[in-house]
Design a protein around this motif. Structure first.
Motif, short mmCIF file in Angstrom:
data_model
loop_
_atom_site.label_atom_id
_atom_site.label_comp_id
_atom_site.label_asym_id
_atom_site.label_seq_id
_atom_site.Cartn_x
_atom_site.Cartn_y
_atom_site.Cartn_z
N UNK A 239 0.86 -1.17 0.00
CA UNK A 239 0.00 0.00 0.00
C UNK A 239 0.91 1.22 0.00
N UNK A 240 0.55 2.21 -0.81
CA UNK A 240 1.37 3.40 -0.97
C UNK A 240 0.52 4.65 -0.72
N UNK A 241 1.10 5.63 -0.04
CA UNK A 241 0.43 6.90 0.25
C UNK A 241 1.24 8.02 -0.38
N UNK A 242 0.55 8.97 -1.00
CA UNK A 242 1.22 10.07 -1.66
C UNK A 242 0.64 11.41 -1.26
N UNK A 243 1.48 12.43 -1.25
CA UNK A 243 1.06 13.80 -0.94
C UNK A 243 1.89 14.75 -1.79
N UNK A 244 1.24 15.77 -2.34
CA UNK A 244 1.95 16.75 -3.15
C UNK A 244 1.47 18.15 -2.82
N UNK A 245 2.38 19.10 -2.96
CA UNK A 245 2.06 20.52 -2.81
C UNK A 245 2.31 21.20 -4.14
N UNK A 246 1.38 22.03 -4.56
CA UNK A 246 1.52 22.69 -5.85
C UNK A 246 1.27 24.19 -5.70
N UNK A 247 2.03 24.95 -6.46
CA UNK A 247 1.83 26.39 -6.54
C UNK A 247 1.52 26.77 -7.97
N UNK A 248 0.42 27.48 -8.19
CA UNK A 248 -0.03 27.82 -9.54
C UNK A 248 -0.21 29.32 -9.70
N UNK A 249 0.24 29.82 -10.83
CA UNK A 249 0.04 31.21 -11.21
C UNK A 249 -1.02 31.25 -12.31
N UNK A 250 -2.21 31.80 -11.99
CA UNK A 250 -3.29 31.93 -12.96
C UNK A 250 -3.29 33.35 -13.52
#
Length: 230
Positions: free
Chosen positions: A31-42
């Motif tokens: 079993x695998x757990x993932x987490x990501x943080x993203x920064x977006x310029x709109x």
């Protein structure tokens, strides 16, 4: 990961940092757990926008931009012949300060549920079926159904179907650490902006130095490389 996307008066660019942690189960699956943080310029460029009705406050005739940070999370259970899991995108639904409105312009949370099973017909032929369901809190669910025949573990032919939307034909080839694929989408729904589309993809599998290790309740065990799902 860096992304840069532009469509008409709207453009989006940003970065994403992703991490995952896998745990070996007692039956040699994982079993695998993932987490990501993203920064977006709109960015919305309304300076050269042609509209049917002038004076619409939601379409300002100026150049506006907004930067936001959000998070994605997911989990997956997988083995040699199967996987299933889920992912949630835009966890905090970050606000976008465009057109002077903070509360109404925000990212929408997306939910993905997926699964797949690989059946070995013979030593040279295998059939892999998979499904993906996508939904949000403001739209109805969308289902993708796919199946492909894999020959000698190196080439495949596939067929996909998205109800009331499209049929997808695909083929691909693995050569060493490289993979090549071609998809042809045929639109069958009411969205007739394009009757068909072509997609070419190219990939490279980076060799892993070693399989991951874990400490299940029965003692220390090492996951062999042939059990990692590809």
């Amino acid at each position: 990961m860096y992304n840069d996307d532009m469509g008409g008066a709207v453009s989006q660019s940003g970065f994403e940092l992703t991490g995952a942690y896998s745990i070996l189960l007692n039956n040699q699956d994982a079993v695998s757990f993932g987490l990501s943080m993203k920064g977006n310029q709109f960015v919305f460029d309304g300076t050269n926008l042609e509209v049917y009705q002038s004076g619409d406050e939601s379409l300002p005739g100026t150049l506006e931009s907004s930067f936001g940070v959000d998070f994605n999370a997911g989990m997956m259970v997988y083995g040699k012949d199967y996987y299933f899991g889920m992912a949630v995108f835009n966890l905090i639904q970050d606000k976008l300060s465009l057109a002077g409105v903070d509360d109404e312009n925000r990212l929408v949370r997306h939910y993905h549920f997926m699964g797949s099973y690989l059946y070995n017909v013979s030593r040279l032929v295998a059939i892999q079926s998979s499904a993906l369901m996508r939904m949000t809190e403001v739209t109805s669910a969308q289902l993708d159904l796919n199946a492909r025949a894999i020959f000698n573990g190196t080439s495949w032919l596939g067929l996909g179907f998205r109800p009331q939307d499209a049929i997808v034909l695909s083929t691909g080839l693995n050569y060493g650490a490289f993979t090549f694929a071609y998809n042809y989408d045929i639109t069958v729904g009411e969205n007739m902006l394009s009757t068909h589309s072509h997609e070419l993809s190219f990939g490279y599998f980076m060799p892993a130095r070693s399989a991951f290790r874990s400490r299940p309740s029965s003692g220390r065990r090492v996951r062999s490389s042939d059990r990692i799902l590809k």
